[in-house]
Design an enzyme around this catalytic site. Sequence first.
Site, PDB file in Angstrom:
ATOM      1  CD  GLU A 182      -7.570   2.923  -0.458  1.00 24.21           C
ATOM      2  OE1 GLU A 182      -6.513   2.410  -0.071  1.00 24.21           O
ATOM      3  OE2 GLU A 182      -7.923   2.912  -1.658  1.00 24.21           O
TER       4      GLU A 182
ATOM      5  CG  HIS B 194      -5.120  -0.896   3.590  1.00 19.70           C
ATOM      6  ND1 HIS B 194      -5.293  -0.298   2.358  1.00 19.70           N
ATOM      7  CD2 HIS B 194      -4.313  -0.058   4.289  1.00 19.70           C
ATOM      8  CE1 HIS B 194      -4.630   0.844   2.325  1.00 19.70           C
ATOM      9  NE2 HIS B 194      -4.022   1.011   3.479  1.00 19.70           N
ATOM     10  CG  ASN B 195      -7.267  -1.611  -0.920  1.00 16.25           C
ATOM     11  OD1 ASN B 195      -6.329  -1.325  -0.185  1.00 16.25           O
ATOM     12  ND2 ASN B 195      -7.121  -1.740  -2.224  1.00 16.25           N
TER      13      ASN B 195
ATOM     14  CE  LYS C 243      -3.148  -2.322  -0.332  1.00 10.50           C
ATOM     15  NZ  LYS C 243      -3.795  -2.185  -1.565  1.00 10.50           N
TER      16      LYS C 243
ATOM     17  CB  SER D  60      -0.921   0.037   1.219  1.00  9.87           C
ATOM     18  OG  SER D  60      -1.677   1.228   1.186  1.00  9.87           O
TER      19      SER D  60
HETATM   20  C1  6PG Z   1      -3.149   1.408  -1.743  1.00  7.30           C
HETATM   21  C2  6PG Z   1      -4.419   1.564  -2.503  1.00  7.30           C
HETATM   22  C3  6PG Z   1      -4.293   0.988  -3.848  1.00  7.30           C
HETATM   23  C4  6PG Z   1      -5.388   1.467  -4.774  1.00  7.30           C
HETATM   24  C5  6PG Z   1      -6.483   0.508  -5.004  1.00  7.30           C
HETATM   25  C6  6PG Z   1      -7.905   0.916  -4.742  1.00  7.30           C
HETATM   26  O1  6PG Z   1      -3.252   0.855  -0.662  1.00  7.30           O
HETATM   27  O2  6PG Z   1      -2.111   1.841  -2.227  1.00  7.30           O
HETATM   28  O3  6PG Z   1      -5.475   0.933  -1.840  1.00  7.30           O
HETATM   29  O4  6PG Z   1      -4.180  -0.386  -3.720  1.00  7.30           O
HETATM   30  O5  6PG Z   1      -5.698   2.759  -4.664  1.00  7.30           O
HETATM   31  O6  6PG Z   1      -6.268   0.163  -6.303  1.00  7.30           O
HETATM   32  O7  6PG Z   1      -8.436   1.546  -5.802  1.00  7.30           O
HETATM   33  P1  6PG Z   1      -9.925   1.618  -6.316  1.00  7.30           P
HETATM   34  O8  6PG Z   1     -10.513   2.793  -5.606  1.00  7.30           O
HETATM   35  O9  6PG Z   1      -9.722   1.886  -7.776  1.00  7.30           O
HETATM   36  O10 6PG Z   1     -10.653   0.336  -6.082  1.00  7.30           O
END
Ligand code: 6PG
Length: 464
Positions: free
Chosen positions: A192, A188-189, A185, A130
């Site tokens: 995010e 994590h996303n 991960k 990430s």
């Molecule tokens: C990171 C991000 C990275 C990316 C993803 C999510 O941890 O560096 O999460 O993995 O931004 O691709 O992107 P989307 O919003 O396109 O699903």
Amino acid sequence: MTTSTFSQIGVIGLGTMGRNLALNLADQGVPLVVWERDRELAERARSDLGDRVTWASGPWDLAARLAPPRAVLLMVTAGAAVDSVLGELKPFLGARDVVVDGGNTEAGDTARRQQELEKSGIRLIGLGVSGGEEGARNGPALMAGGAVDAWERVAPQLTAIAARTTDGSACCQRLGAGASGHFVKTVHNGIEYAVMQVLAEAYDLMRNGLGLEVPAIADVFRNWNQGPSAGYLVEIAGDVVATQDPAGGPLLDRVVDRAGQKGTGRWASLAALDFGVPAPTIAEAVFARAVYARRSDRHALAASPPTATTISVDDLHGAVRATTLIAFLQGLDLIAAADRSAGWGVRLPDVARVWRAGCILRAALLDRLAAAYDALPPDASGLSAPDLRDDLAQTLPGLRRAIAGSVTAGFAVPAMTSALGWYDGMTRHRVPADFLQGLRDRFGAHGFERDDQPGTHHADWSGR
Ligand code: 6PG
């Protein structure tokens, strides 16, 4: 070839992430051999990497330039491309060699590939990376999953390139066995997505509900970034809002209001459904993107816009803080549930610590989450941590008032409302599941438990 001419690690895939990780490895003095199939990408990488690395002409050549046990980092697009490269590489690898998949791979794919490769004695580490392009170049957070001895083969090289916290610890850790790294991960996303969504809701309310001008909104985000809600996403929120279009006006006003997604938020939500873990704020963030993507429907259906609101910026701050914390608690709960099912051996304080620098979620909150989970018995809810409860006691009143003001004025705030719904549900002694059981037993004889007698019961629910 003498031992000294061997490289320590191979990198396959020199797109943006692979090229930047290779540059980072080269900066750390790690002798590496690289290969990229795509001619344009290879040329682009060659202009950056030059002769600081060894260039292989294909998978076999790359494998030949590594001393056993070999270590190969795959930085190719998740999905079929990983299977295809592994298929090409496998004939040239042997027992105890280690492949690291640094893509955003779905954990189920990693588990399948680990089993498959294990038959030839090849070990696969699923590595969550990430931090985007900048992180890859200057220090990403690295979340690894796989066998201990396989990890030991690549840990020195990967630790050297990882982000470091202010206390000097590297954000690079083997979190557990199997596909745990890729699962962490994925979550994590998912978090995010949720944090980005609540920031988007706050932006919308400030801009369209409170009528603040863009410089004032940027100041609010920058101000929030000084205190307990400080974090990378809050920091870049200020920058993004303040960015001007060269033709004049805020650049955001020229951006089509349809957000993309590559699937990791969806995977996190699917996993939550599979494990029966309530993670509605993560799922709502994915659904919000689905709503935003329905642009032509929205245009055809557009009703009158929301009206002005009188929410205070302080309440909005509370709402963002509470929702962010709740999104983390949901995600960490999800990791705990997956870990219980798979037996990976993941410790939640380690997860919080590995997210402290380099990754998109890095934030002041992570230190407190790590300390809170350190003090909790395994499997206890993060909501029972005194420090986090205090935090919510301070911020929930703002969340409630922000939601009330938003929904009254007609703003959809799915991250905020789902976070509050989760909290109010999780902290309620008696919930109306009795009623659901009554309905289920009435129409389907599904049975119910009584609190005064053991066993499963069935009743005549005809209302008499
Ligand atoms: C990171 C991000 C990275 C990316 C993803 C999510 O941890 O560096 O999460 O993995 O931004 O691709 O992107 P989307 O919003 O396109 O699903």
